[in-house]
Design a protein around this motif. Structure first.
Motif, mmCIF file in Angstrom:
data_model
loop_
_atom_site.group_PDB
_atom_site.id
_atom_site.type_symbol
_atom_site.label_atom_id
_atom_site.label_comp_id
_atom_site.label_asym_id
_atom_site.label_seq_id
_atom_site.Cartn_x
_atom_site.Cartn_y
_atom_site.Cartn_z
ATOM 1 N N GLN B 381 -0.801 -5.677 -30.066
ATOM 2 C CA GLN B 381 -0.154 -6.326 -28.912
ATOM 3 C C GLN B 381 1.368 -6.282 -29.057
ATOM 4 O OE1 GLN B 381 -1.861 -10.270 -28.833
ATOM 5 N NE2 GLN B 381 -3.728 -9.586 -27.822
ATOM 6 N N PHE B 383 3.140 -4.104 -30.748
ATOM 7 C CA PHE B 383 3.608 -2.731 -30.544
ATOM 8 C C PHE B 383 3.639 -2.376 -29.051
ATOM 9 C CE2 PHE B 383 2.460 1.892 -30.238
ATOM 10 C CZ PHE B 383 3.694 2.382 -30.620
ATOM 11 N N TYR B 384 2.585 -2.778 -28.363
ATOM 12 C CA TYR B 384 2.499 -2.485 -26.920
ATOM 13 C C TYR B 384 3.711 -3.069 -26.182
ATOM 14 C CZ TYR B 384 0.134 -2.043 -22.354
ATOM 15 O OH TYR B 384 -0.216 -1.717 -21.074
ATOM 16 N N LEU B 385 4.023 -4.326 -26.491
ATOM 17 C CA LEU B 385 5.172 -4.966 -25.834
ATOM 18 C C LEU B 385 6.475 -4.249 -26.192
ATOM 19 C CD1 LEU B 385 4.224 -8.714 -26.348
ATOM 20 C CD2 LEU B 385 4.385 -7.531 -24.162
ATOM 21 N N ARG B 386 6.600 -3.856 -27.451
ATOM 22 C CA ARG B 386 7.843 -3.208 -27.881
ATOM 23 C C ARG B 386 8.018 -1.833 -27.238
ATOM 24 N NH1 ARG B 386 8.508 -3.584 -34.220
ATOM 25 N NH2 ARG B 386 10.666 -3.107 -33.714
ATOM 26 N N THR B 387 6.904 -1.126 -27.032
ATOM 27 C CA THR B 387 7.041 0.186 -26.370
ATOM 28 C C THR B 387 7.502 0.028 -24.927
ATOM 29 O OG1 THR B 387 4.762 0.253 -25.571
ATOM 30 C CG2 THR B 387 5.187 1.257 -27.727
ATOM 31 N N ARG B 388 7.377 -1.197 -24.393
ATOM 32 C CA ARG B 388 7.860 -1.429 -23.024
ATOM 33 C C ARG B 388 9.299 -1.944 -23.041
ATOM 34 N NH1 ARG B 388 4.135 1.843 -22.890
ATOM 35 N NH2 ARG B 388 2.307 1.473 -21.585
ATOM 36 N N GLY B 389 9.914 -1.917 -24.214
ATOM 37 C CA GLY B 389 11.332 -2.269 -24.301
ATOM 38 C C GLY B 389 11.617 -3.713 -24.655
ATOM 39 N N VAL B 390 10.541 -4.491 -24.919
ATOM 40 C CA VAL B 390 10.757 -5.898 -25.260
ATOM 41 C C VAL B 390 11.081 -5.973 -26.761
ATOM 42 C CG1 VAL B 390 9.757 -8.200 -25.225
ATOM 43 C CG2 VAL B 390 9.064 -6.519 -23.505
ATOM 44 N N ALA B 391 12.222 -6.578 -27.094
ATOM 45 C CA ALA B 391 12.655 -6.641 -28.493
ATOM 46 C C ALA B 391 11.641 -7.431 -29.328
ATOM 47 C CB ALA B 391 14.032 -7.287 -28.596
ATOM 48 N N GLU B 392 11.589 -7.125 -30.607
ATOM 49 C CA GLU B 392 10.556 -7.686 -31.477
ATOM 50 C C GLU B 392 10.491 -9.220 -31.409
ATOM 51 O OE1 GLU B 392 10.826 -6.486 -35.551
ATOM 52 O OE2 GLU B 392 8.806 -7.206 -35.995
ATOM 53 N N GLU B 394 11.552 -11.280 -29.101
ATOM 54 C CA GLU B 394 11.113 -11.753 -27.792
ATOM 55 C C GLU B 394 9.614 -11.506 -27.603
ATOM 56 O OE1 GLU B 394 13.387 -10.128 -24.585
ATOM 57 O OE2 GLU B 394 12.514 -11.518 -23.129
#
Lengths: 253, 432
Positions: B381, B383-392, B394
Motif C-alpha cells: 500500500q 509503495f502504491y501511494l508513493r508511485t502516485r507521487g505521495v511522499a513517504e 504523507e
C-alpha cells in the motif's frame, strides 16, 4: 524520453536470482513501445525497478527519464519527474477514500512540480469529467481505493489516475489481464485519449490482443531479462501466430 | 506462585490501609447507604494487583497508591480544545471539581442536570436506582474494586436525566491546572424511554483520575457518548462506563486516547431488553512511555440484540496497548449478533500489543465473531501511494488514519468524527 542501458538486477534477498540481464531500451517522446515475453522473462520486474519498488538490487546499467537518473530517486520523486506505473494488480487501501487518494496524489505532484494545489471545486470538476470519459461510476470515487472493485473497475481506476496525473512516461503492466473485451476497449480508449507527441508509453503484455487497441510503434520481445528482438507491430502478430518458441530458439542460436 | 488465600489477604490489607479509616463524604441517607455499601465492597474485594488475572497486562499500582504521582502540564500552544467548534452545553470541571463559573447554566429543554453535591443532599428517586447500583452489578463476573472506591468517595460528577431530545450535546470538560492531585468523578445518566442525547467528554482531568459513568438507557432511548482523552502525557487514570440498555435502546460509545502514561478504560454493558444495540469503539495513538488498556464486557441478556466492539491502536517507541474484550451471551439471548475486533498497528519493533478476546455463549442460535491482529504498515500500500507521487511520510500518515477509520466510523455524527480525525492527524504530524 526513457533510456535504459544494459540494466542488470537481482533480488535483494538472494543475489543468486538474476532477473534483468543487460536490458537496453530507448523510448522516444510520443512513442508507444510494447514489451512481450513469456512468463518469468522479467517484464513486471522491469516495471517495478523503474518505479522504485523495494526488494531489487540494480548491479549494473542505468535508467534515465529525460536525462535524469531514475534509479537514484525515491518512488515519489520518479512520479514527480513524470513516470507512472499502471499496476497489474492495483492495491486495495481500505479506509482511504478514492477521491481523497486522487486529490492527495494530484496535489502532491503539483507541489513537487512547483504548481499551485487545485481547489476542492476545481479538482472535483476535473475528476468528474475524466471519470465520465472512462465510464467510471461516481459511486466508485466515494468508495475506498480499489476495495470491492471488479477487475475491470480497478484497471479503469488506474487509467483515471493516469489521466489525472498527466505523466510523461506511462508504464502499463499487463493492463489487459482480467479484462473482458468491453472493458479492454474502454481502458484502451482511455489510454489512446492520452496519447500525444510529448507522452510515451511502455505497454507490457502477454498477448497481442491489447495491441489491436493500443497500436504500438515498436514491439520488443523479452526473455530471461533481456530484449531478444525488436521490430514493428508485425512482431506482435508473429508471436500471436507462432508463440515464443521460434523467437527463443533463434535468440539462443 | 503465591497461594490464592495469601494473595487475597494482601489485597484486603492494602484496601484496609488505603481506605479503612478514610471518612466517607457527607450525603443524604440514600447516597450514604450506597457509599457505605461500596466502601464495604472495596474492603471485601481488596485492591487489584498485577497478580490478578484481570490485571495481568496492566500494573494497577499507580492507580492504587496512596498518593498520585505528579506530572507536567502540556503546553497546548494555543490549540483549540476538541469539540470547540460545536454548539454545546458546557459543564466544566477544574482539577476534577465542578466549576460553576466556567460552566453554562445547567438548563436545557428535555434534560435535568444536577451536580453530584446537590444530588447527594436531595432525594433524587431516579438516581437512587442507578448510583452504585450498576457499579455493583458490574462486580460480576469480575471484581472492579476501583469503581467501588469511586462510588464510596466521589464528591464530583453530574446527574443527568434526559426526558426528551435536547437540542445541544452535553459537554463535560475536564480542565487541569495542578501538576499533582487526584480527581474522583462519578456521573449518573438516565435516558428515559424514547429520549436521545449526546454526551461529550474531553480534557486531561488530573494527574490521576478515577472516573465512573453509570448510564441507564430505557426502552427505545439512545445515548451517544464521545470521549477524547488527550493532552497531558504524564497522567494515570481509570474510567469505567457501566451501561444498562432496555428494549430497542441504543448506545454508541467512542473513545479517542492520545497520551497518558497509564490509562485503563473499562466498559461494562448489559443488553437487558430485546433488540438493543451497543457499539463500543476506541482509537488510540501511543508514543513512548504510554500504557493504554481497553477492557470491555458485553452481556447479551435478551434476544435479538446487536453489539460491536471496534478497537484500533497505533503504537510506537515502547508504547503498550492492551485489549481485553468479552462477549457473554446468556441462554435466552437467541439471535444475538456480536462482533469484536481489536487491531494494533505497530510502527516499530519496540511497541507492544496484548490482546485477550473472549466469547462465552450459552444460546444456540447466535452469530458472534471476534478477531485480533497486530501488524506493521502494509508495504505494498505504501509503495502504491508513493508511485502516485505521495511522499513517504504523507503516505504513512494516510495509511495510519485509514487504519483508525473503522473505529471513527462508529461515531454517528460526522462532524464529531471529522473533528476527532483532525485531532489524530495533528497529533501524528506533531510527532512526526
Amino acid at each position: 524520453m526513457l533510456e535504459i542501458k544494459n540494466l542488470h538486477c537481482e533480488l535483494e534477498e538472494d543475489s543468486e536470482v538474476k532477473i534483468l540481464n543487460g536490458l537496453s531500451l530507448t523510448v522516444n517522446p510520443g512513442e508507444v513501445h510494447a514489451i512481450m515475453g513469456p512468463n518469468g522473462s522479467g517484464k513486471s520486474t522491469l516495471s517495478y525497478v523503474l518505479s522504485g519498488r523495494d526488494g531489487y538490487e540494480v548491479t549494473e546499467g542505468s535508467a534515465t527519464l529525460e536525462g535524469a537518473d531514475l534509479l537514484d530517486m525515491e518512488p515519489e520523486e520518479r512520479a514527480a519527474a513524470g513516470l507512472f506505473l499502471a499496476f497489474q494488480y492495483p492495491v486495495e487501501i481500505p479506509g482511504v477514500g478514492n477521491m481523497t487518494f486522487l486529490r492527495t496524489a494530484v496535489n502532491a505532484q503539483r507541489k513537487a512540480r512547483g504548481m499551485e494545489e487545485l481547489s476542492a471545486g476545481e479538482f472535483l470538476k476535473l475528476v468528474r469529467a475524466k471519470a465520465k470519459e472512462l465510464q467510471i461510476d461516481p459511486d466508485m470515487l466515494k468508495r475506498p481505493v480499489n476495495v470491492g472493485f471488479s477487475g475491470g473497475e480497478k484497471k479503469r481506476n488506474e487509467i483515471l489516475q493516469m489521466a489525472m496525473l498527466e505523466p510523461k512516461m506511462c508504464i502499463l503492466d499487463e493492463t489487459d489481464s482480467g479484462l473482458d473485451v468491453d472493458a479492454m476497449k474502454l481502458v484502451s480508449d482511455g489510454v489512446n485519449a492520452l496519447r500525444d507527441a510529448e507522452r510515451s508509453f511502455l505497454v507490457i503484455t502477454h498477448y497481442q490482443r491489447l495491441l489491436n487497441h493500443i497500436k504500438p510503434d515498436v514491439v520488443h520481445i523479452m526473455s530471461e531479462g533481456r530484449i531478444i528482438k525488436t521490430g514493428g507491430p508485425e512482431l506482435a502478430l508473429e508471436v500471436e501466430e507462432n508463440g515464443y518458441g521460434d523467437l527463443l530458439a533463434e535468440a539462443q542460436a | 506462585m503465591m497461594p490464592r488465600a495469601k494473595l487475597k489477604a494482601r489485597k484486603v490489607e492494602a484496601a484496609e490501609a488505603l481506605v479503612g479509616a478514610r471518612p466517607l463524604p457527607e450525603s443524604n441517607v440514600w447516597m450514604r447507604r450506597a457509599r457505605e455499601a461500596a466502601h464495604a465492597r472495596v474492603l471485601d474485594m481488596g485492591l487489584p494487583t498485577k497478580r490478578d488475572e484481570y490485571w495481568r497486562f496492566t500494573d494497577p499500582r499507580r492507580l492504587t497508591a496512596a498518593e498520585a504521582e505528579a506530572g507536567k502540564l502540556h503546553d497546548t500552544q494555543g490549540e483549540a480544545p476538541v469539540f470547540d467548534a460545536f454548539d454545546r452545553l458546557k459543564i466544566v470541571f477544574t482539577n476534577g471539581v465542578f466549576d460553576a463559573e466556567a460552566s453554562d447554566a445547567l438548563e436545557m429543554d428535555g434534560v435535568e442536570i444536577a451536580p453530584l453535591a446537590e444530588a447527594a443532599a436531595a432525594d433524587l428517586h431516579w438516581a437512587r436506582d442507578i448510583y452504585g447500583v450498576l457499579e455493583q452489578r458490574g462486580q460480576n463476573p469480575v471484581e472492579r474494586p476501583l469503581a467501588s472506591l469511586n462510588t464510596a468517595y466521589a464528591r464530583e460528577g453530574m446527574f443527568i436525566r434526559v426526558t426528551g431530545n435536547p437540542e445541544r450535546p452535553i459537554s463535560l470538560i475536564y480542565n487541569r491546572s495542578a501538576e499533582d492531585g487526584d480527581a474522583i468523578v462519578h456521573h449518573v445518566i438516565r435516558v428515559e424511554a424514547g429520549a436521545e442525547v449526546t454526551i461529550l467528554e474531553n480534557g486531561p482531568v488530573a494527574a490521576r483520575f478515577n472516573q465512573v459513568m453509570e448510564a441507564d438507557i430505557a426502552e427505545g432511548a439512545t445515548l451517544h457518548h464521545i470521549r477524547a482523552q488527550g493532552r497531558d502525557h504524564e497522567r494515570a487514570g481509570t474510567a469505567h462506563l457501566f451501561a444498562r440498555l432496555g428494549a430497542e435502546a441504543q448506545l454508541k460509545s467512542f473513545t479517542l486516547t492520545a497520551n497518558g502514561s497509564l490509562i485503563r478504560n473499562e466498559a461494562v454493558i448489559w443488553l437487558d431488553g430485546a433488540d438493543g444495540s451497543a457499539h463500543i469503539a476506541g482509537a488510540t495513538v501511543g508514543d513512548g512511555a504510554f500504557h493504554h488498556d481497553d477492557t470491555v464486557f458485553i452481556n447479551h441478556a435478551a434476544p435479538r440484540c446487536e453489539s460491536r466492539q471496534v478497537f484500533k491502536k497505533v503504537l510506537r517507541h515502547g508504547a503498550v496497548g492492551v485489549f481485553q474484550g468479552k462477549i457473554l451471551v446468556d441462554q435466552v439471548a437467541q439471535l444475538t449478533d456480536g462482533y469484536q475486533i481489536s487491531q494494533a498497528l505497530l510502527l516499530d519493533e519496540d511497541a507492544q500489543f496484548l490482546a485477550k478476546p473472549e466469547l462465552e455463549i450459552y444460546a444456540d442460535d447466535v452469530q458472534c465473531s471476534h478477531g485480533s491482529t497486530s501488524g506493521e504498515i502494509d508495504k505494498s500500500q505504501l509503495f502504491y501511494l508513493r508511485t502516485r507521487g505521495v511522499a513517504e511520510d504523507e503516505a504513512k500518515l494516510l495509511l495510519v488514519l485509514a487504519f483508525l477509520a473503522e473505529a471513527l466510523e462508529e461515531i454517528a455524527d460526522q462532524g464529531f468524527a471529522d473533528d476527532l480525525r483532525d485531532r489524530l492527524e495533528a497529533w501524528l504530524k506533531r510527532r512526526g
